[in-house]
Design an enzyme around this catalytic site. Structure first.
Site, PDB file in Angstrom:
ATOM      1  N   PRO A 193    -146.692  75.108 -12.973  1.00 26.96           N
ATOM      2  CG  PRO A 193    -145.129  73.375 -13.009  1.00 26.96           C
ATOM      3  CD  PRO A 193    -145.953  74.199 -12.072  1.00 26.96           C
TER       4      PRO A 193
ATOM      5  CB  VAL B  48    -148.327  70.804 -19.591  1.00 26.67           C
ATOM      6  CG1 VAL B  48    -148.321  70.059 -20.918  1.00 26.67           C
ATOM      7  CG2 VAL B  48    -146.902  71.005 -19.085  1.00 26.67           C
TER       8      VAL B  48
ATOM      9  CG  ASP C 136    -149.139  71.721 -10.933  1.00 29.00           C
ATOM     10  OD1 ASP C 136    -147.968  71.687 -11.354  1.00 29.00           O
ATOM     11  OD2 ASP C 136    -149.448  72.191  -9.814  1.00 29.00           O
ATOM     12  CG  HIS C 137    -145.192  68.991 -16.495  1.00 29.65           C
ATOM     13  ND1 HIS C 137    -145.006  67.667 -16.192  1.00 29.65           N
ATOM     14  CD2 HIS C 137    -144.860  69.116 -17.803  1.00 29.65           C
ATOM     15  CE1 HIS C 137    -144.571  67.019 -17.247  1.00 29.65           C
ATOM     16  NE2 HIS C 137    -144.483  67.875 -18.247  1.00 29.65           N
ATOM     17  NE  ARG C 138    -146.541  72.765  -8.788  1.00 31.14           N
ATOM     18  CZ  ARG C 138    -147.084  73.560  -7.860  1.00 31.14           C
ATOM     19  NH1 ARG C 138    -146.310  74.148  -6.960  1.00 31.14           N
ATOM     20  NH2 ARG C 138    -148.390  73.757  -7.840  1.00 31.14           N
TER      21      ARG C 138
END
Length: 469
Positions: free
Chosen positions: A255, A257, A432-434
């Protein structure tokens, strides 16, 4: 005894390579580790050395084809130690034998001793009919009122008709031979205009008609395409194929951002002018802005280590890297490549500048090895060299962040309570928003920007904890 050499594993999980150019022909005598072919993986063009000393008896694959790891590519007639198999027996059989691993096969991809390359034997003349094959119709493309038969005279460089006359192979480079194959041009019918009679791209284009194209009325085109062509098709392979797969995987797995920060980098530009003044780095090359950004990134990573991590889905773990292997996205004639500076956090500004110079030169000349393109933990891409202000870069698979440098522009900017023309640049950070929360990504980007806006702050950030500067 006949020994068969199969395409070796070139590392990094690459399962196929394209034979760009053969440097030997059947009948040639070769020595151990002699450069016999150029093969192109999805990451780099590498030199393939011979694992045997002997005589080339057969080339199993022509130039321009994809070969999978383990497929036979060339056979040698060998004698002496090379003719003895693992059991110590030798064979007089003329039939191709199964590939037998030998210790010499470790010397692949240019990593082994290569002292015998100088003074290699001159290539024997090869049958001329292999290069002078009669053009064979490939397809008929039909357009209203414009039926066109497309032919190709691409010859098989391996097989030759019995009893054919012999002649030397046309003098040309691998890219020119590839262009000739694409255009269906017989190189033996071209007189080269290059130095010492070498055939050039312009020579090929002057007589070539691109396959799978539709000729139209002769008129100038703003696209610069060959006269009479409406469209062209290029196989998706090698670097472009790998890049596409990697970007799709990244875009639909992590994901993304993206955040932006516009900063006044005038102090950094002034610092670089001082550093690069004659005598400032005696005997060394210039330090560029990319080196300063790389140094700023390494310092910022130490304060926000989450940007230097990897999501291991299979193991259900987050891998934290305690070093920075810095990837540098580089536009090359082969497409996008991301060579890596190992342990960039240990190099300092001068070391980073020198590494960047070597890395960029190797990438653009096509001499980067597959190993040099692997193991990155975070990446920088410089889109500013193309005049672009900002973008949303896609993460390299397995990395948590990528920083894009925008173009530097003289812009009206608030400076010491007034408006002045300053050197302004926009940074773009995708993460990576994880792995990276918004606060962490923002702090990292702000740290990089703070150093570029005031490079003296780097001294206060060395070994500092977040929020100390």
């Amino acid at each position: 005894m006949i020994r068969v050499f199969s395409l070796p594993d070139l590392g990094e999980g690459l399962t196929e390579s394209e034979i760009v150019a053969w440097h030997v022909a059947p009948g040639d005598t070769v020595t151990l580790n002699q450069h016999i072919a150029d093969v192109e993986t999805a990451k780099a063009v590498v030199e393939l050395p011979s694992p045997f000393s002997g005589v080339v008896s057969e080339l199993h694959r022509p130039e321009g084809v994809l070969v999978h790891v383990g497929d036979p590519i060339v056979s040698f007639e060998v004698v002496g130690a090379d003719a003895v198999d693992d059991s110590g027996d030798s064979s007089d059989s003329g039939a191709p034998a199964a590939p037998v691993p030998t210790k010499r096969e470790a010397n692949l991809v240019g990593y082994g001793p290569d002292a015998e390359r100088e003074g290699r034997p001159k290539r024997r003349a090869r049958p001329g009919s292999a290069a002078c094959a009669t053009p064979v119709p490939l397809a008929t493309v039909t357009s209203p009122g414009l039926p066109v038969a497309v032919t190709s005279s691409v010859a098989n460089p391996v097989a030759a008709a019995p009893g054919a006359t012999t002649m030397e192979r046309p003098r040309s480079t691998p890219p020119v031979r590839m262009l000739a194959r694409d255009l269906g041009v017989d190189l033996t019918r071209i007189t080269g205009t290059g130095a010492h009679g070498v055939i050039t791209r312009d020579d090929v284009r002057a007589v070539g008609v691109t396959p799978e194209t539709v000729p139209v009325a002769d008129a100038p085109s703003v696209f610069g395409a060959p006269s009479g062509t409406r469209e062209s098709r290029t196989p998706i392979k090698s670097l472009r194929k790998l890049t596409a797969a990697a970007m799709v995987q990244s875009a639909f797995t992590a994901p993304h951002v993206t955040e932006f920060l516009t900063i006044d980098v005038t102090p950094t530009i002034d610092l670089l002018e001082t550093i690069n003044t004659a005598g400032a780095r005696e005997g060394a090359g210039r330090v560029g802005l990319l080196a300063v950004v790389a140094q700023a990134l390494c310092l910022a990573v130490a304060r926000t280590p989450s940007v230097n991590t990897r999501w291991d889905e299979a193991a259900g773990e987050i891998v934290q890297f305690h070093y920075v292997n810095l990837g540098i996205a580089a536009a090359t004639p082969r497409g996008l490549m991301v060579p890596v500076i190992a342990d960039a956090d240990r190099l300092g500004l001068a070391g980073l500048a020198d590494s960047l110079a070597r890395l960029t030169a190797a990438a653009r000349s096509g001499t980067t090895t597959p190993a040099a393109l692997a193991g990155g933990t975070i990446t920088i891409t410089n889109i500013g060299v193309f005049g672009i202000d900002a973008g949303t870069p896609i993460l390299n698979p397995g990395e948590a962040a990528i920083l894009a440098m925008g173009a530097i522009r003289r812009t009206p900017w608030e400076f010491r309570g007034d408006i002045a023309l300053r050197q302004v640049m926009t940074l773009s950070l995708s993460f990576d928003h994880r792995l990276v929360d918004g606060e962490q990504g923002s702090r990292f980007l702000a740290d990089v920007g703070r150093i570029l806006a005031n490079p003296g702050l780097a001294l206060t950030m060395l070994g500092a904890t977040p929020g100390a500067a």
